[in-house]
Scaffold this motif. Structure first.
Motif, PDB file in Angstrom:
ATOM      1  N   TRP A 157       2.344   1.283   3.391  1.00 43.98           N
ATOM      2  CA  TRP A 157       1.429   2.307   2.892  1.00 43.98           C
ATOM      3  C   TRP A 157       1.629   3.637   3.601  1.00 43.98           C
ATOM      4  CZ3 TRP A 157      -2.812   1.990  -0.662  1.00 43.98           C
ATOM      5  CH2 TRP A 157      -2.874   0.764  -1.341  1.00 43.98           C
ATOM      6  N   LEU A 158       1.237   4.676   2.912  1.00 40.94           N
ATOM      7  CA  LEU A 158       1.375   6.047   3.412  1.00 40.94           C
ATOM      8  C   LEU A 158       0.020   6.753   3.383  1.00 40.94           C
ATOM      9  CD1 LEU A 158       3.052   8.674   4.052  1.00 40.94           C
ATOM     10  CD2 LEU A 158       3.274   8.930   1.550  1.00 40.94           C
TER      11      LEU A 158
ATOM     12  N   GLN B 129     -12.149  -1.313  -0.184  1.00 44.91           N
ATOM     13  CA  GLN B 129     -11.203  -0.201  -0.186  1.00 44.91           C
ATOM     14  C   GLN B 129     -11.916   1.098  -0.564  1.00 44.91           C
ATOM     15  OE1 GLN B 129      -7.713  -0.999  -2.536  1.00 44.91           O
ATOM     16  NE2 GLN B 129      -7.230   1.150  -2.789  1.00 44.91           N
ATOM     17  N   SER B 130     -12.810   1.034  -1.544  1.00 43.82           N
ATOM     18  CA  SER B 130     -13.560   2.226  -1.950  1.00 43.82           C
ATOM     19  C   SER B 130     -14.472   2.708  -0.835  1.00 43.82           C
ATOM     20  CB  SER B 130     -14.395   1.919  -3.194  1.00 43.82           C
ATOM     21  OG  SER B 130     -13.566   1.625  -4.295  1.00 43.82           O
ATOM     22  N   ASP B 131     -15.081   1.746  -0.111  1.00 46.70           N
ATOM     23  CA  ASP B 131     -15.936   2.119   1.018  1.00 46.70           C
ATOM     24  C   ASP B 131     -15.141   2.850   2.084  1.00 46.70           C
ATOM     25  OD1 ASP B 131     -18.126   1.010  -0.166  1.00 46.70           O
ATOM     26  OD2 ASP B 131     -18.008  -0.885   0.921  1.00 46.70           O
ATOM     27  N   ALA B 132     -13.881   2.448   2.247  1.00 51.59           N
ATOM     28  CA  ALA B 132     -13.040   3.078   3.262  1.00 51.59           C
ATOM     29  C   ALA B 132     -12.802   4.552   2.975  1.00 51.59           C
ATOM     30  CB  ALA B 132     -11.695   2.353   3.354  1.00 51.59           C
ATOM     31  N   LEU B 133     -12.842   4.916   1.697  1.00 43.16           N
ATOM     32  CA  LEU B 133     -12.596   6.307   1.328  1.00 43.16           C
ATOM     33  C   LEU B 133     -13.668   7.259   1.846  1.00 43.16           C
ATOM     34  CD1 LEU B 133     -11.340   5.914  -2.333  1.00 43.16           C
ATOM     35  CD2 LEU B 133     -10.053   6.867  -0.426  1.00 43.16           C
ATOM     36  N   LYS B 134     -14.827   6.702   2.237  1.00 37.57           N
ATOM     37  CA  LYS B 134     -15.892   7.549   2.767  1.00 37.57           C
ATOM     38  C   LYS B 134     -15.481   8.184   4.094  1.00 37.57           C
ATOM     39  CE  LYS B 134     -19.495   4.708   0.639  1.00 37.57           C
ATOM     40  NZ  LYS B 134     -20.603   3.759   0.892  1.00 37.57           N
ATOM     41  N   MET B 135     -14.555   7.531   4.807  1.00 37.15           N
ATOM     42  CA  MET B 135     -14.059   8.049   6.071  1.00 37.15           C
ATOM     43  C   MET B 135     -12.866   8.955   5.759  1.00 37.15           C
ATOM     44  SD  MET B 135     -11.848   8.174   8.678  1.00 37.15           S
ATOM     45  CE  MET B 135     -10.672   6.902   8.237  1.00 37.15           C
TER      46      MET B 135
ATOM     47  N   HIS C  63       2.658   5.117  13.338  1.00 38.24           N
ATOM     48  CA  HIS C  63       3.076   3.997  12.498  1.00 38.24           C
ATOM     49  C   HIS C  63       2.224   2.817  12.936  1.00 38.24           C
ATOM     50  CE1 HIS C  63       6.497   1.094  11.043  1.00 38.24           C
ATOM     51  NE2 HIS C  63       5.343   0.881  10.434  1.00 38.24           N
ATOM     52  N   LEU C  64       1.464   2.253  12.015  1.00 33.65           N
ATOM     53  CA  LEU C  64       0.549   1.166  12.336  1.00 33.65           C
ATOM     54  C   LEU C  64       1.043  -0.157  11.759  1.00 33.65           C
ATOM     55  CD1 LEU C  64      -2.827   2.916  11.445  1.00 33.65           C
ATOM     56  CD2 LEU C  64      -1.906   2.567  13.740  1.00 33.65           C
ATOM     57  N   ILE C  65       0.831  -1.207  12.518  1.00 35.90           N
ATOM     58  CA  ILE C  65       1.014  -2.568  12.013  1.00 35.90           C
ATOM     59  C   ILE C  65      -0.392  -3.156  11.875  1.00 35.90           C
ATOM     60  CG2 ILE C  65       1.924  -4.874  12.454  1.00 35.90           C
ATOM     61  CD1 ILE C  65       4.147  -3.549  14.107  1.00 35.90           C
ATOM     62  N   ILE C  66      -0.746  -3.553  10.677  1.00 35.02           N
ATOM     63  CA  ILE C  66      -2.097  -4.039  10.385  1.00 35.02           C
ATOM     64  C   ILE C  66      -2.080  -5.549  10.169  1.00 35.02           C
ATOM     65  CG2 ILE C  66      -4.079  -3.843   8.842  1.00 35.02           C
ATOM     66  CD1 ILE C  66      -3.568  -1.233  10.207  1.00 35.02           C
ATOM     67  N   THR C  67      -3.017  -6.244  10.775  1.00 43.28           N
ATOM     68  CA  THR C  67      -3.222  -7.662  10.489  1.00 43.28           C
ATOM     69  C   THR C  67      -4.692  -7.865  10.133  1.00 43.28           C
ATOM     70  OG1 THR C  67      -3.807  -8.344  12.740  1.00 43.28           O
ATOM     71  CG2 THR C  67      -1.452  -8.283  12.187  1.00 43.28           C
TER      72      THR C  67
ATOM     73  N   MET D 224      -5.207  -3.683   3.166  1.00 45.29           N
ATOM     74  CA  MET D 224      -4.030  -4.513   3.372  1.00 45.29           C
ATOM     75  C   MET D 224      -4.185  -5.594   4.432  1.00 45.29           C
ATOM     76  SD  MET D 224      -1.922  -1.368   5.175  1.00 45.29           S
ATOM     77  CE  MET D 224      -0.327  -2.146   5.223  1.00 45.29           C
ATOM     78  N   GLY D 225      -5.336  -5.662   5.090  1.00 45.39           N
ATOM     79  CA  GLY D 225      -5.470  -6.586   6.214  1.00 45.39           C
ATOM     80  C   GLY D 225      -5.339  -8.047   5.863  1.00 45.39           C
ATOM     81  N   ASP D 226      -5.770  -8.451   4.650  1.00 46.31           N
ATOM     82  CA  ASP D 226      -5.764  -9.877   4.325  1.00 46.31           C
ATOM     83  C   ASP D 226      -4.740 -10.244   3.253  1.00 46.31           C
ATOM     84  OD1 ASP D 226      -6.957  -8.670   2.187  1.00 46.31           O
ATOM     85  OD2 ASP D 226      -8.624 -10.095   2.013  1.00 46.31           O
ATOM     86  N   LEU D 227      -3.748  -9.378   3.041  1.00 44.42           N
ATOM     87  CA  LEU D 227      -2.720  -9.674   2.041  1.00 44.42           C
ATOM     88  C   LEU D 227      -1.815 -10.813   2.501  1.00 44.42           C
ATOM     89  CD1 LEU D 227      -1.627  -6.042   1.056  1.00 44.42           C
ATOM     90  CD2 LEU D 227      -3.168  -7.560  -0.202  1.00 44.42           C
ATOM     91  N   SER D 228      -1.326 -11.596   1.546  1.00 40.83           N
ATOM     92  CA  SER D 228      -0.431 -12.715   1.876  1.00 40.83           C
ATOM     93  C   SER D 228       1.039 -12.300   1.831  1.00 40.83           C
ATOM     94  CB  SER D 228      -0.671 -13.875   0.909  1.00 40.83           C
ATOM     95  OG  SER D 228      -0.451 -13.457  -0.435  1.00 40.83           O
TER      96      SER D 228
END
Length: 231
Positions: free
Chosen positions: A133-134, A101-107, A214-218, A124-128
């Motif tokens: 999210w906003l 998640q921290s790495d993602a902040l670089k983008m 609006h994105l749906i993430i898997t 959030m991709g691997d949450l059960s």
């Protein structure tokens, strides 16, 4: 004849012990099972820590994302794994998720649905369970804020459109992206998803803070309402 005694990790050659292997050969030399063995420290009377770790991984088809979805009770079902060891494994996997998640902040700039999806995938991709999210952007499409708005169960979550707009106004955002995950892996938008999108779009339009997507993430992909012409 001396009774056969199973070798413990301490009986192995020093270079074959996971901790020593890490020190002398580096992290890359360790398998996933050996890394987990370092976390749990010991196995049981029939298995070394490495063998136990291999068996645990085998039950999730050696998929670390799937392992990260196991809770304490699930891990405690393995002989040799008590509450403390289970918590240690879960905490380590959560740290890995937060590192991603921290790495993602670089983008920092979003120029396409893929940019936004890649930003949120580690979060959030691997949450059960399902989360909403906003992402808030400035006029240069740079991310100025992002946060979880709500959390639900396996099949859904609830959002408050007013809360989202309040956040956008507080952060002086000029555009909005919303997203939620589907733990099932299904990328099809439900009627409820479409209804939320319509409500959010109309409310944001009134406030002159357009809803860009609006994105749906898997775990393995994403669906974009904007790309599909549904916004």
């Amino acid at each position: 004849m001396e009774e056969y005694r199973k070798l413990s990790i301490k009986d192995w050659a020093v270079e074959d012990r996971p901790r020593e292997k890490l020190l002398y050969r580096g992290l890359a030399s360790l398998s996933d099972a050996e890394l987990i063995a370092i976390l749990i420290g010991s196995g049981n009377s029939e298995e070394t820590a490495v063998e136990l770790s291999r068996r645990i991984l085998g039950t999730v088809k050696n998929n670390l994302n799937a392992l990260g979805k196991l809770d304490v009770d699930a891990l405690k079902k393995f002989r040799g794994i008590g509450e403390a060891k289970a918590i240690t494994v879960i905490a380590a996997l959560e740290l890995g998720r937060r590192r991603n998640q921290s790495d993602a902040l670089k983008m920092q700039q979003v120029t396409s649905s893929r940019d936004a999806a890649e930003f949120l995938q580690p979060v959030m991709g691997d949450l059960s369970h399902e989360e909403f999210w906003l992402i808030l952007l400035n006029r240069h499409n740079k991310i100025i804020h992002y946060e979880r708005i709500s959390q639900g169960g396996l099949t859904g979550t609830v959002i408050d459109v007013r809360l989202i707009l309040k956040k956008a106004l507080e952060k002086l955002a000029t555009s909005i992206i919303i997203a939620h995950n589907h733990p099932s892996g299904n990328l099809q938008a439900s009627e409820s998803d479409r209804k939320i999108t319509r409500q959010m779009k109309e409310a944001a339009k009134l406030m002159e803070i357009p809803l860009l997507d609006h994105l749906i993430i898997t775990q393995n992909g994403y669906y974009s309402f904007a790309d599909d012409g549904a916004i």
